[in-house]
Design a protein around this motif. Structure first.
Motif, PDB file in Angstrom:
ATOM      1  N   ARG A 266       0.832  -1.214   0.000  1.00  0.00           N
ATOM      2  CA  ARG A 266       0.000   0.000   0.000  1.00  0.00           C
ATOM      3  C   ARG A 266       0.865   1.263   0.000  1.00  0.00           C
ATOM      4  O   ARG A 266       0.515   2.262  -0.627  1.00  0.00           O
ATOM      5  N   LYS A 267       2.004   1.199   0.711  1.00  0.00           N
ATOM      6  CA  LYS A 267       2.920   2.349   0.720  1.00  0.00           C
ATOM      7  C   LYS A 267       3.389   2.653  -0.706  1.00  0.00           C
ATOM      8  O   LYS A 267       3.417   3.812  -1.127  1.00  0.00           O
ATOM      9  N   LEU A 268       3.699   1.606  -1.454  1.00  0.00           N
ATOM     10  CA  LEU A 268       4.241   1.796  -2.806  1.00  0.00           C
ATOM     11  C   LEU A 268       3.148   2.111  -3.824  1.00  0.00           C
ATOM     12  O   LEU A 268       3.342   2.932  -4.717  1.00  0.00           O
ATOM     13  N   MET A 269       1.996   1.465  -3.682  1.00  0.00           N
ATOM     14  CA  MET A 269       0.948   1.570  -4.719  1.00  0.00           C
ATOM     15  C   MET A 269      -0.056   2.696  -4.465  1.00  0.00           C
ATOM     16  O   MET A 269      -0.637   3.223  -5.407  1.00  0.00           O
ATOM     17  N   ASP A 270      -0.269   3.063  -3.191  1.00  0.00           N
ATOM     18  CA  ASP A 270      -1.399   3.946  -2.872  1.00  0.00           C
ATOM     19  C   ASP A 270      -1.002   5.270  -2.211  1.00  0.00           C
ATOM     20  O   ASP A 270      -1.822   6.187  -2.150  1.00  0.00           O
ATOM     21  N   ASN A 271       0.221   5.379  -1.680  1.00  0.00           N
ATOM     22  CA  ASN A 271       0.583   6.554  -0.877  1.00  0.00           C
ATOM     23  C   ASN A 271       1.432   7.555  -1.643  1.00  0.00           C
ATOM     24  O   ASN A 271       1.986   7.254  -2.688  1.00  0.00           O
ATOM     25  N   GLU A 272       1.556   8.738  -1.043  1.00  0.00           N
ATOM     26  CA  GLU A 272       2.364   9.803  -1.651  1.00  0.00           C
ATOM     27  C   GLU A 272       3.834   9.385  -1.761  1.00  0.00           C
ATOM     28  O   GLU A 272       4.507   9.691  -2.736  1.00  0.00           O
ATOM     29  N   GLU A 273       4.324   8.653  -0.737  1.00  0.00           N
ATOM     30  CA  GLU A 273       5.712   8.184  -0.764  1.00  0.00           C
ATOM     31  C   GLU A 273       5.961   7.295  -1.990  1.00  0.00           C
ATOM     32  O   GLU A 273       7.007   7.370  -2.633  1.00  0.00           O
ATOM     33  N   GLY A 274       4.968   6.475  -2.323  1.00  0.00           N
ATOM     34  CA  GLY A 274       5.067   5.620  -3.498  1.00  0.00           C
ATOM     35  C   GLY A 274       5.154   6.426  -4.781  1.00  0.00           C
ATOM     36  O   GLY A 274       5.885   6.063  -5.715  1.00  0.00           O
ATOM     37  N   GLU A 275       4.437   7.544  -4.825  1.00  0.00           N
ATOM     38  CA  GLU A 275       4.469   8.409  -6.004  1.00  0.00           C
ATOM     39  C   GLU A 275       5.851   9.035  -6.176  1.00  0.00           C
ATOM     40  O   GLU A 275       6.378   9.138  -7.293  1.00  0.00           O
ATOM     41  N   GLU A 276       6.476   9.414  -5.062  1.00  0.00           N
ATOM     42  CA  GLU A 276       7.836   9.985  -5.119  1.00  0.00           C
ATOM     43  C   GLU A 276       8.838   8.941  -5.613  1.00  0.00           C
ATOM     44  O   GLU A 276       9.733   9.242  -6.414  1.00  0.00           O
ATOM     45  N   ILE A 277       8.679   7.710  -5.133  1.00  0.00           N
ATOM     46  CA  ILE A 277       9.554   6.614  -5.574  1.00  0.00           C
ATOM     47  C   ILE A 277       9.370   6.378  -7.071  1.00  0.00           C
ATOM     48  O   ILE A 277      10.343   6.205  -7.812  1.00  0.00           O
ATOM     49  N   ARG A 278       8.129   6.410  -7.508  1.00  0.00           N
ATOM     50  CA  ARG A 278       7.824   6.193  -8.938  1.00  0.00           C
ATOM     51  C   ARG A 278       8.481   7.285  -9.793  1.00  0.00           C
ATOM     52  O   ARG A 278       9.049   7.000 -10.851  1.00  0.00           O
TER      53      ARG A 278
END
Length: 450
Positions: A404-416
């Motif tokens: 969920r951290k990677l797929m759904d959260n703002e932190e995941g968007e930064e990683i992407r």
């Protein structure tokens, strides 16, 4: 067989494991496109399919293995035995090949660094020898530091020191050091020392990497190492390649992905060797079931200790996840990662998989299993910051949180966003004026004048 050969013939000798065969054949294709004639010398064990490479000559040599015997060996035992069994057959092969030369001159040998015996044979024929290191430059630096790490007491690893940083190799902690739990640790250390020595005594070390990805490691190795190094990757990005997979991929992966929403799917694959315990497999299954995201899961037969294939899945699992999950024995990974439906790659962090994920702009869930994978996962999460790590064991609740951290959260968007930036840097490195493009030209000049 089409044979260019205008620049001479190159001999290639891969270690017969999927993660080593793939980059070696990709490198051979790159050189073929530059006007070289290509001959692949290979063991009968895990031999590549010549029909996938009509422009290459394939020469099998005896390895002294039976299928039953190889299935019982560790990677390190396999490599050690090959270094003994293949010396004479390789010498005989080169004798036949070089004595029969006519129009095409053999320029050099490019062998896997693990195949130590190739140096002695190449030297006896006065044949220049370059080596391919099939993992990253940072990993190679860590391998080269093992004698120092032993001297300073980091190795063998002690459970009480796992979280300690290793100041000699930032950003690694003790738990990230590239070692493996084998009965004979000394044999492992000797194999790694041999690998480093083969690189040191070669005419040059070729890496499937690019400078913008491993800038500090490349600079450090160039300063610490006497032999020229050539990061000319990512190999698979040079041009569409014939599959070098030793296993037939399941093409239903793509038709299933076609039905999924953009960036919604978790692709799960732990490579061609890594295996998990049954209790870990169950936690992975429940984590995927509970995360509510669609998933494409590669379960290689034999990849679960004590199971043949799917018999360890929880009762009713397939009915419960329905169309949301798709399980295959093997997938066409490059196509999968390039598919717009894929939003994350849950990986063992083998170097090929990691590089392919970066080049596709897909962030990673890191689950390293052994040796160099711990180093690579640390770089992914703490240097490039293009993934998150499943640390300290596998539990379904933690798996759901990480997904969920990677797929759904703002932190995941930064990683992407960061991984997409590295994808563009990889593309730029291969263009005229790019780092890999220029390094490849230097490598070709070096080979042609050797």
């Amino acid at each position: 067989m089409a044979d260019k050969g205008g620049r001479g013939r190159l001999l290639f000798f891969p270690l017969p494991l999927q993660g080593h065969v793939t980059p070696m054949l990709q490198l051979a294709e790159i050189f073929y496109s530059k006007g070289f004639s290509i001959t692949i010398i290979h063991t009968r064990y895990n031999s590549p399919n010549p029909s996938s490479y009509p422009n290459f000559t394939f020469l099998p040599i005896s390895d002294g293995f039976s299928e039953k015997k190889t299935s019982e060996l560790s990677i390190f035992a396999l490599a050690s035995i090959l270094n003994v069994n293949c010396l004479d057959p390789f010498k005989d092969c080169l004798t036949d090949l070089l004595s029969g030369e006519s129009k095409v001159h053999t320029t050099c040998l490019i062998s896997d660094t693990v195949l130590h015996f190739t140096r002695e044979v190449a030297e006896s024929f006065k044949l220049p020898r370059f080596v391919l290191r099939t993992s990253g430059v940072g990993v190679f630096r860590a391998f080269a530091a093992i004698p120092l790490l032993r001297e300073k007491g980091y190795l063998p690893i002690q459970a009480s020191r796992l979280e300690e940083p290793v100041p000699e190799l930032p950003p690694l902690r003790v738990k990230d050091l590239p070692v493996i739990n084998v009965p004979n640790a000394e044999m492992f250390y000797q194999l790694i020392a041999g690998l480093v020595n083969e690189a040191r005594t070669s005419s040059g070390v070729i890496f499937n990497s690019f400078e913008e990805l491993e800038q500090s490691a490349v600079a450090a190795v160039r300063q610490e190492f006497p032999t020229p190094i050539f990061p000319v990757g990512p190999f698979h990005q040079y041009f569409p390649s014939a599959s070098s997979s030793l296993v037939q991929p399941d093409e239903t992966s793509i038709s299933w992905l076609d039905k999924q929403a953009p960036k919604s799917v978790i692709y799960v694959s732990f490579g061609s060797i890594a295996a998990v315990k049954e209790n870990e497999f169950l936690e992975i299954a429940w984590g995927l079931a509970n995360c509510k995201h669609p998933f494409l899961w590669v379960i290689r037969p034999g990849s679960i200790h004590g199971s043949q294939w799917l018999e360890s899945l929880p009762s009713g699992f397939l009915d419960m996840v329905g169309e949301r999950g798709h399980i295959v024995k093997w997938a066409p990974q490059l196509e999968v990662l390039a598919h717009p439906a894929v939003g994350a790659f849950w990986t063992h962090n083998g170097w090929n998989s990691t590089l392919e994920s970066i080049c596709a702009g897909v962030p990673m869930i890191c689950m390293p299993c052994f040796t160099d994978q711990f180093v690579i996962a640390r770089y992914v999460t703490h240097v490039w910051k293009v993934g998150v790590q499943l640390d300290n064991g596998l539990e379904r609740k933690t798996i759901v949180e990480v997904i969920r951290k990677l797929m759904d959260n703002e932190e995941g968007e930064e990683i992407r966003n960061r991984v997409v930036d590295f994808k563009e840097k990889a593309n730029v490195s291969l263009r005229h004026g790019g780092s890999s493009h220029g390094t490849l030209e230097n490598l070709i000049s070096c080979i042609s004048s050797s």
